[in-house]
Design an enzyme around this catalytic site. Structure first.
Site: not given
Length: 367
Positions: A106, A110, A118, A120, A131, A137, A235-236, A286, A289
């Protein structure tokens, strides 16, 4: 004459002389080639393996934002231990805390969706306006893994001040997924670190967005509809919280109802876990699983059990819907390969190369 075989061969059997001469030349050439191979091994020089930017052509048109190529062997002559160090450190962390795999993947998403891949997202700001300080975040975690890798590299001869934090994050995300048995993909290297990180620029694909908006989000980065549905498959192994789904299950239109796009039995299950004021309880993206990287996510979405609107809406587009149905029918026959391909493409989003950016000494701070 017979006492001098060389004279005999040249003057009395011309063809044999030519053959012997060719053999000497061939032997000398082989010796020279062997010497060159040994020399290259000693000095650590390798043949480059350039990896052309897959985002350069978009729907048959040149993408002006897709600049710069990467190289699978970018650090071969300067920091050949790089990938083994990343694997070792990542394994140490993720094997003890497997949920870090989803967290690090993730983080990489992001990072790449804001100013490109980069690094950042790793930067800290004393004013809390980087960020990583943006609301989406605040729940990002796993920074300590990237920092640990960077520290290990900075202590390694030849690697000090050489490897970018952007490349480290790209490798860590790949290796974290591999630790839990997920797919592997090549990671071309040579990214440079960005010097800018602004909270105000964080505009990530929203979990509340419809498929039309999501397709535009991805197209703006040079990615297509297939990349959207394939990368949603991450997203699994995802985990969210009740706070992000309470409106969907308790008060979708302000009348105490739930989203009609959701499976009613699944809504009842979620309501038992998430009370209307609960914002913290974790929820698997999920169910059944969530600890395994597989194609089961597509089965869940097909059953109208996608946790977010951004999951459910994938059924509203013909291309993304067809991909979901194909994975259900084939039990994910192509998902691992497709995910690998899309991750390689993601890694080229708005990259900095050459003399752009810098190589940070510490990933959380510009030099």
């Amino acid at each position: 004459i017979y006492k001098n075989p060389e004279t005999f061969s040249y003057f009395f059997i011309p063809k044999l002389g030519l053959i012997l001469n060719k053999r000497r030349e061939t032997t000398m050439a082989l010796k020279n080639l062997l010497a060159l191979v040994v020399l290259l091994a000693l000095v650590g020089v390798s043949v480059a393996k350039p990896y052309g930017n897959p985002l350069r052509n978009q729907n048959g048109h040149r993408n002006p934002r897709a600049t710069g190529d990467l190289d699978l062997d970018y650090y071969r002559s300067t920091c050949p231990q790089l990938e083994s160090i990343v694997r070792r450190v990542t394994f140490q962390y993720v094997s003890r805390r497997p949920t870090l795999a989803a967290a690090l993947l993730r983080m990489y998403f992001h990072d790449c969706f804001v100013r490109g891949c980069d690094g950042s997202i790793l930067l800290k700001s004393p004013n809390k306006d980087a960020e990583r300080d943006a609301i989406p975040n605040l729940s990002v975690r796993g920074y300590e893994v990237v920092d640990a890798v960077k520290s290990s590299l900075e202590r390694t001869w030849g690697c000090r001040g050489v490897v970018s934090c952007a490349d480290i994050l790209a490798l860590v995300a790949r290796d974290a997924v591999a630790v839990i048995g997920g797919p592997w993909w090549p990671v071309p290297l040579g990214r440079r670190d960005g010097r800018i990180s602004k909270l105000s620029e964080v505009n990530l694909p929203s979990p509340f967005a419809d498929v039309k908006t999501l397709k535009k989000n991805f197209m703006d980065k040079g990615l297509n509809s297939k990349d959207l549905v394939v990368l949603s498959g991450a997203h699994t192994i995802g985990v969210s919280s009740c706070g992000l789904i309470n409106n969907r299950i308790h008060n979708f239109t302000g009348k105490g109802d739930f989203d009609p796009a959701m499976n009613p039995s699944y809504v009842r299950t979620l309501k038992k876990r998430c009370k209307p004021t609960d914002v913290r309880t974790p929820v698997d993206m999920d169910p059944g699983s969530a600890r395994k990287f597989d194609s089961h996510y597509f089965n869940i979405v097909a059953q109208k059990k996608g946790l977010f609107t951004s999951d459910a809406t994938l059924l509203d587009d013909i291309d993304t819907n067809l991909y979901i149905q194909a994975q259900v029918v084939t039990r994910g026959a192509s998902f691992a390969r497709d995910f690998s391909d899309s991750m390689v493409k993601l890694g080229f989003v708005e990259i900095l190369t050459g003399k752009q950016g810098e190589i940070r000494r510490r990933c959380a701070f510009v030099n």
